[in-house]
Enzyme design. Structure first.
Site, PDB file in Angstrom:
ATOM      1  N   CYS A 151       0.720  -1.117   0.037  1.00  0.00           N
ATOM      2  CA  CYS A 151       0.108  -0.010   0.007  1.00  0.00           C
ATOM      3  C   CYS A 151       0.933   1.144  -0.007  1.00  0.00           C
ATOM      4  CB  CYS A 151      -0.889  -0.072   1.384  1.00  0.00           C
ATOM      5  SG  CYS A 151      -1.988  -1.413   1.200  1.00  0.00           S
ATOM      6  N   ASN A 204     -10.170  -0.404   0.569  1.00  0.00           N
ATOM      7  CA  ASN A 204      -8.693  -0.192   0.347  1.00  0.00           C
ATOM      8  C   ASN A 204      -8.087  -0.737  -0.802  1.00  0.00           C
ATOM      9  OD1 ASN A 204      -5.888  -0.565   0.505  1.00  0.00           O
ATOM     10  ND2 ASN A 204      -5.977  -1.616   2.611  1.00  0.00           N
ATOM     11  N   HIS A 264      -3.350   7.232   2.939  1.00  0.00           N
ATOM     12  CA  HIS A 264      -3.680   5.734   2.395  1.00  0.00           C
ATOM     13  C   HIS A 264      -4.994   5.358   3.012  1.00  0.00           C
ATOM     14  CE1 HIS A 264      -3.934   1.753   1.230  1.00  0.00           C
ATOM     15  NE2 HIS A 264      -3.569   1.218   2.550  1.00  0.00           N
TER      16      HIS A 264
HETATM   17  N1  ACO Z   1     -17.506  -9.205   9.803  1.00  0.00           N
HETATM   18  C1  ACO Z   1     -17.951  -9.637  10.932  1.00  0.00           C
HETATM   19  N2  ACO Z   1     -17.048 -10.018  11.891  1.00  0.00           N
HETATM   20  C2  ACO Z   1     -16.002  -9.988  11.811  1.00  0.00           C
HETATM   21  C3  ACO Z   1     -15.336  -9.523  10.449  1.00  0.00           C
HETATM   22  C4  ACO Z   1     -16.351  -9.220   9.378  1.00  0.00           C
HETATM   23  N3  ACO Z   1     -16.039  -9.073   8.270  1.00  0.00           N
HETATM   24  N4  ACO Z   1     -13.954  -9.373  10.422  1.00  0.00           N
HETATM   25  C5  ACO Z   1     -13.482 -10.092  11.506  1.00  0.00           C
HETATM   26  N5  ACO Z   1     -14.733 -10.107  12.348  1.00  0.00           N
HETATM   27  C6  ACO Z   1     -14.740 -10.530  13.845  1.00  0.00           C
HETATM   28  C7  ACO Z   1     -13.412 -11.207  14.413  1.00  0.00           C
HETATM   29  O1  ACO Z   1     -13.584 -12.808  13.842  1.00  0.00           O
HETATM   30  C8  ACO Z   1     -13.467 -11.156  15.882  1.00  0.00           C
HETATM   31  O2  ACO Z   1     -14.445 -12.063  16.399  1.00  0.00           O
HETATM   32  P1  ACO Z   1     -14.084 -12.761  17.807  1.00  0.00           P
HETATM   33  O3  ACO Z   1     -13.915 -11.489  18.812  1.00  0.00           O
HETATM   34  O4  ACO Z   1     -15.277 -13.587  18.122  1.00  0.00           O
HETATM   35  O5  ACO Z   1     -12.903 -13.434  17.593  1.00  0.00           O
HETATM   36  C9  ACO Z   1     -13.990  -9.694  15.756  1.00  0.00           C
HETATM   37  O6  ACO Z   1     -14.608  -9.451  14.584  1.00  0.00           O
HETATM   38  C10 ACO Z   1     -13.111  -8.729  16.137  1.00  0.00           C
HETATM   39  O7  ACO Z   1     -11.938  -8.846  15.089  1.00  0.00           O
HETATM   40  P2  ACO Z   1     -10.423  -7.780  15.218  1.00  0.00           P
HETATM   41  O8  ACO Z   1      -9.681  -8.418  14.020  1.00  0.00           O
HETATM   42  O9  ACO Z   1     -10.174  -7.566  16.413  1.00  0.00           O
HETATM   43  O10 ACO Z   1     -11.491  -6.404  14.567  1.00  0.00           O
HETATM   44  P3  ACO Z   1     -10.675  -4.998  14.421  1.00  0.00           P
HETATM   45  O11 ACO Z   1     -11.723  -3.909  15.193  1.00  0.00           O
HETATM   46  O12 ACO Z   1      -9.163  -5.016  14.656  1.00  0.00           O
HETATM   47  O13 ACO Z   1     -11.056  -4.578  12.690  1.00  0.00           O
HETATM   48  C11 ACO Z   1      -9.711  -4.583  10.775  1.00  0.00           C
HETATM   49  C12 ACO Z   1     -10.417  -5.381  12.029  1.00  0.00           C
HETATM   50  C13 ACO Z   1     -10.899  -3.748  10.348  1.00  0.00           C
HETATM   51  C14 ACO Z   1      -9.169  -5.525   9.677  1.00  0.00           C
HETATM   52  C15 ACO Z   1      -8.730  -3.605  11.340  1.00  0.00           C
HETATM   53  O14 ACO Z   1      -7.826  -4.285  12.420  1.00  0.00           O
HETATM   54  C16 ACO Z   1      -7.782  -3.178  10.485  1.00  0.00           C
HETATM   55  O15 ACO Z   1      -8.276  -2.108   9.830  1.00  0.00           O
HETATM   56  N6  ACO Z   1      -6.706  -3.111  10.365  1.00  0.00           N
HETATM   57  C17 ACO Z   1      -5.530  -2.463   9.656  1.00  0.00           C
HETATM   58  C18 ACO Z   1      -5.611  -2.626   8.048  1.00  0.00           C
HETATM   59  C19 ACO Z   1      -4.553  -2.071   7.555  1.00  0.00           C
HETATM   60  O16 ACO Z   1      -4.271  -0.879   7.792  1.00  0.00           O
HETATM   61  N7  ACO Z   1      -3.854  -2.516   6.594  1.00  0.00           N
HETATM   62  C20 ACO Z   1      -2.797  -2.116   6.172  1.00  0.00           C
HETATM   63  C21 ACO Z   1      -2.682  -1.658   4.901  1.00  0.00           C
HETATM   64  S1  ACO Z   1      -3.318  -3.029   3.636  1.00  0.00           S
HETATM   65  C22 ACO Z   1      -1.947  -3.414   2.444  1.00  0.00           C
HETATM   66  O17 ACO Z   1      -0.760  -3.195   2.812  1.00  0.00           O
HETATM   67  C23 ACO Z   1      -2.242  -4.320   1.527  1.00  0.00           C
END
Ligand code: ACO
Length: 328
Positions: A115, A277, A247
């Site tokens: 990214c 994204n 980003h």
């Molecule tokens: N729908 C419903 N529930 C979900 C989903 C979904 N799509 N995805 C995950 N969950 C659940 C998980 O299974 C978890 O359930 P559990 O508590 O029963 O285990 C719960 O939701 C919480 O999961 P987390 O991973 O802790 O959720 P979080 O609040 O961290 O959000 C997210 C996840 C959106 C991915 C976030 O962590 C994020 O944006 N991370 C950074 C992404 C990023 O910046 N990437 C970098 C660039 S990308 C690149 O370089 C290609």
């Protein structure tokens, strides 16, 4: 006289089809509410089966060349940043785009910085132009990221979308690119990756994997630190910035960095709700959004920042030296 590299144009291309959060509910254990609350994403664009990354890149490139008021033949280097290339290792997507543009003999190569690809390309294009090695560099962030997603994995597939953004960097009299800083830390290589178990002969299907929560924690700290470093180094304050264009991975990350730096909503460009994204395409698509909305006009100072797989990251301080959208 010392050559100055300037951003002469910006353009983007999005495929026709959209996939809304509601659409996911029919085949995945997820909800519009969860996706919107955790990410700020409402929809993303998805390329058709017959569209490749190079097709999206080509369409953005054509527009960027027209907007820079140059001829296609004036381009002497094409760089593409992508994590979803047309071919596995070769030829590069840049070479395929060059062929689609009808350019024979032009320098063309891809870079891999996930990214952060756009910031890395901007740094390269700037060096090429300011050294006098190249005159007009076409940089393109392009992704058919849907081709590396597992649509049964709710933790990744809802986050990403396809698209392309292109930009022409040329030597000119404008105010130009002020400074760019890029970095990486391979310690985190497995937190966000497309794994290849070991280099065996048999290739497995490529699948993007991410430990989102851990990525999130490093991303917010690295991004705000990197942006502060670049502003301090150039003796600039956040109030000097016209547009902060980060980003577009997650609205919560953008809001955190915005708040930490004390940037107003008027300064921030946010479009993650519309596109999700789009990895290497995300920053040029966001710049183009600001441009087509009339927010980015000639002489405006932009602060760009990115974070991605690797980890890689980068920030850029640059003026926009193109023609205003309404005057095209
Ligand atoms: N729908 C419903 N529930 C979900 C989903 C979904 N799509 N995805 C995950 N969950 C659940 C998980 O299974 C978890 O359930 P559990 O508590 O029963 O285990 C719960 O939701 C919480 O999961 P987390 O991973 O802790 O959720 P979080 O609040 O961290 O959000 C997210 C996840 C959106 C991915 C976030 O962590 C994020 O944006 N991370 C950074 C992404 C990023 O910046 N990437 C970098 C660039 S990308 C690149 O370089 C290609």
């Amino acid at each position: 006289m010392k050559l100055k590299a300037c951003i002469k144009s910006i353009a983007s291309y999005l495929p026709e089809k959209t996939l809304t959060n509601k659409d996911f509910e029919s085949f995945l254990d997820t909800s519009d509410e969860w996706i919107l609350k955790r990410t700020g994403i409402k929809q993303r664009y998805i390329a058709s089966e017959t569209e490749n990354t190079s097709d999206l890149a080509y369409k953005a490139a054509i527009k960027a060349i027209q907007r820079a008021k140059i001829q296609t033949n004036d381009i002497d280097l094409i760089i593409v940043a992508t994590l979803s290339p047309d071919y596995f290792t070769m030829p590069s997507t840049a070479v395929v785009v060059a062929n689609k543009l009808g350019l024979k003999g032009v320098s063309a190569f891809d870079i891999s910085a996930a990214c952060s690809g756009f910031i890395y390309m901007l740094e390269l294009a700037r060096s090429m132009v300011e050294s006098g090695a190249k005159k007009n560099v076409l940089i393109i962030g392009a992704e058919k990221i849907s081709s590396v997603l597992d649509y049964t994995d709710r933790t990744t597939c809802v986050l990403f979308g396809d698209g392309a953004g292109a930009c022409v960097v040329s030597a000119s009299e404008g105010k130009g690119i002020i400074d760019i800083h890029t970095g990486s830390d391979g310690e985190f290589k497995d937190l966000l990756c497309t794994k290849r178990s070991n280099q065996t002969k048999q290739l497995e299907p490529i699948k993007l994997e991410m430990k989102g929560n851990e990525v999130f924690k490093v991303a917010v700290k690295t991004l705000s630190d990197d942006v502060s470093y670049l502003l301090d180094k150039n003796k600039l304050k956040t109030s000097d910035i016209d547009l902060f264009i980060p980003h577009q991975a997650n609205l919560r990350i953008i809001s955190y960095v915005q708040e930490k730096l004390g940037l107003s909503d008027e300064q921030c460009v946010v479009c993650v709700d519309k596109f999700g994204n789009t990895s290497a395409a995300s920053i040029p698509i966001a710049i183009n959004e600001a441009y087509e909305q009339g927010r980015l006009t000639n002489g405006k100072l932009m602060l760009l920042d990115a974070f991605g797989g690797g980890f890689t990251w980068g920030s850029a301080l640059t003026y926009f030296d193109g023609i205003d959208y309404k005057n095209l």
